[in-house]
Design an enzyme around this catalytic site. Structure first.
Site, short mmCIF file in Angstrom:
data_model
loop_
_atom_site.label_atom_id
_atom_site.label_comp_id
_atom_site.label_asym_id
_atom_site.label_seq_id
_atom_site.Cartn_x
_atom_site.Cartn_y
_atom_site.Cartn_z
CE LYS A 157 -0.27 -1.04 13.88
NZ LYS A 157 -0.48 -2.38 14.44
CG HIS A 174 9.70 -0.98 13.96
ND1 HIS A 174 8.40 -0.64 14.28
CD2 HIS A 174 9.62 -1.70 12.82
CE1 HIS A 174 7.58 -1.14 13.37
NE2 HIS A 174 8.30 -1.78 12.49
CB ILE A 178 -1.00 0.00 1.19
CG1 ILE A 178 -2.04 1.11 1.01
CG2 ILE A 178 -0.29 0.10 2.52
CD1 ILE A 178 -2.92 0.97 -0.20
#
Length: 371
Positions: free
Chosen positions: A94, A76, A17
């Protein structure tokens, strides 16, 4: 605007996306992708017309100014630090990091380096939630005093072929999985949280996978699968929040906000579209959406707004400070449930600046930028 070059690290499902939507935003230009699995990077490169590189080569590219970190949450912080060390701005899926302490160190490192750090979710920048923000700021419900945030599902093992992560510690459970959307939406409306309290539990110690090659296998449950509590915002509002993988069905709306002169319902904070309603004269009334990016899935909007802010020198909305505070709220709720006491927040974040209404796809401007 030529756009700031972006390099994607992490070529899982969510990367599609972002890579697809990049064409909507002139603020960014996708340059390259990288993944520990070279074949995954090559597949995305072919599909979206970018280069497939190693992580090291991507970080060395001079035409890449922002690293879009789409690795697993446990990676991350590591990837974020490596990107910052290479002089790149960072925008992450996130949560910001696997833990609050890791996230705080990453945010501190970005600020020390004079680089931007951004983080999903960016759904609060969508048309529906920006419409709600404008209504709150205009005083349409008076002073906000209370609210509810509700995410209750039966569990991801019904549809996910490998749901282990959702039930493992640390990082699993409905709060850590979906809480960022609900909490960030409320931070956008109300500002920072002062303290939280919560209770948690789990309905069973294992889950059975219902689909895919592992159907019938059991997954151990190591985290609370139902967490309910209250967020006390610094401005005084008390917002009840419930996140669950233990509920078969319910009739609660995703988000509601109650003020001294009216009430408001908000749509799913995991989406950019939906209808905002105000309660007036004894009836709920749908509100006209005047903001852009409210008719589809615009993931990448926060990345594009950050890129525009880098070019202009203005603030970016989906900031490291915002994501850090949201992560502290989530961890504090789990801690409150374990320790049986209210937990004070150690961080604060500014309310993100609202976006200007009447913007089309690709156009992103803060209200304060158009005076």
């Amino acid at each position: 605007m030529s756009g700031i070059g972006v390099g994607v690290i992490g070529c899982g499902v969510i990367s599609d996306i972002y890579l697809k939507n990049a064409a909507l935003f002139p603020q960014i230009k996708m340059r390259a992708v990288a993944d520990l699995r070279a074949e995954a990077a090559e597949e995305k490169a072919r599909a979206y017309g970018v280069e497939a590189l190693t992580v090291e080569a991507l970080l060395a590219r001079e035409d890449i100014g922002i690293v879009l970190n789409l690795t697993i949450p446990a990676a991350h912080a590591e990837i974020g630090h490596r990107a910052l060390a290479a002089g790149k701005h960072v925008y992450s899926e996130k949560p910001l990091a696997g833990s609050f302490d890791e996230a705080r160190a990453l945010n501190d490192a970005a600020q020390a380096a004079g680089l931007r750090l951004g983080c999903a979710p960016d759904t609060f920048l969508g048309g529906a939630h920006q419409t709600a923000r404008a209504l709150v700021d205009a005083g349409e419900i008076g002073r906000p005093v209370a609210g509810t945030a509700t995410l209750m599902l039966p569990g991801h093992e019904r549809w996910h072929p490998n749901p282990d992560f959702y039930y493992s510690a640390p990082g699993g459970g409905p709060m850590m999985d979906m809480g960022p959307y609900y909490i960030t939406a409320m931070l956008n409306l109300l500002g920072p949280v002062a303290r939280v309290t919560a209770f948690g539990g789990r309905s069973r110690d294992s889950r059975e996978i219902a689909t895919g090659p592992r159907a019938g296998q059991s997954v151990p449950v190591e985290v609370d699968t139902h967490l309910a509590g209250v967020m006390e915002f610094a401005q005084g509002a008390l917002v009840q929040i419930a996140t669950s993988f233990d509920v078969r069905a319910h009739r609660h709306g995703p988000l509601e906000l109650y003020g001294t002169t009216g009430s408001m319902t908000l749509p799913d904070p995991n989406r950019f579209d939906g209808t905002v309603e105000l309660h007036r004269d004894g009836a709920w009334q749908p509100q006209q959406m005047r903001h852009g990016h409210g008719d589809g899935n615009y993931r990448g909007l926060g990345l594009a707004q950050m890129a525009g802010a880098i070019a202009s020198g203005g603030p970016h909305c989906a900031s490291g400070d915002l994501a850090l505070h949201a992560l502290e709220v989530m961890e504090a709720m789990h801690r409150s449930a374990r320790e049986g006491r209210a937990i004070e927040m150690t961080t604060r974040c500014e309310r993100p600046a609202p976006l200007l209404a009447e913007r089309g796809t690709g156009e992103i401007a803060l209200q304060e930028e158009v005076a």
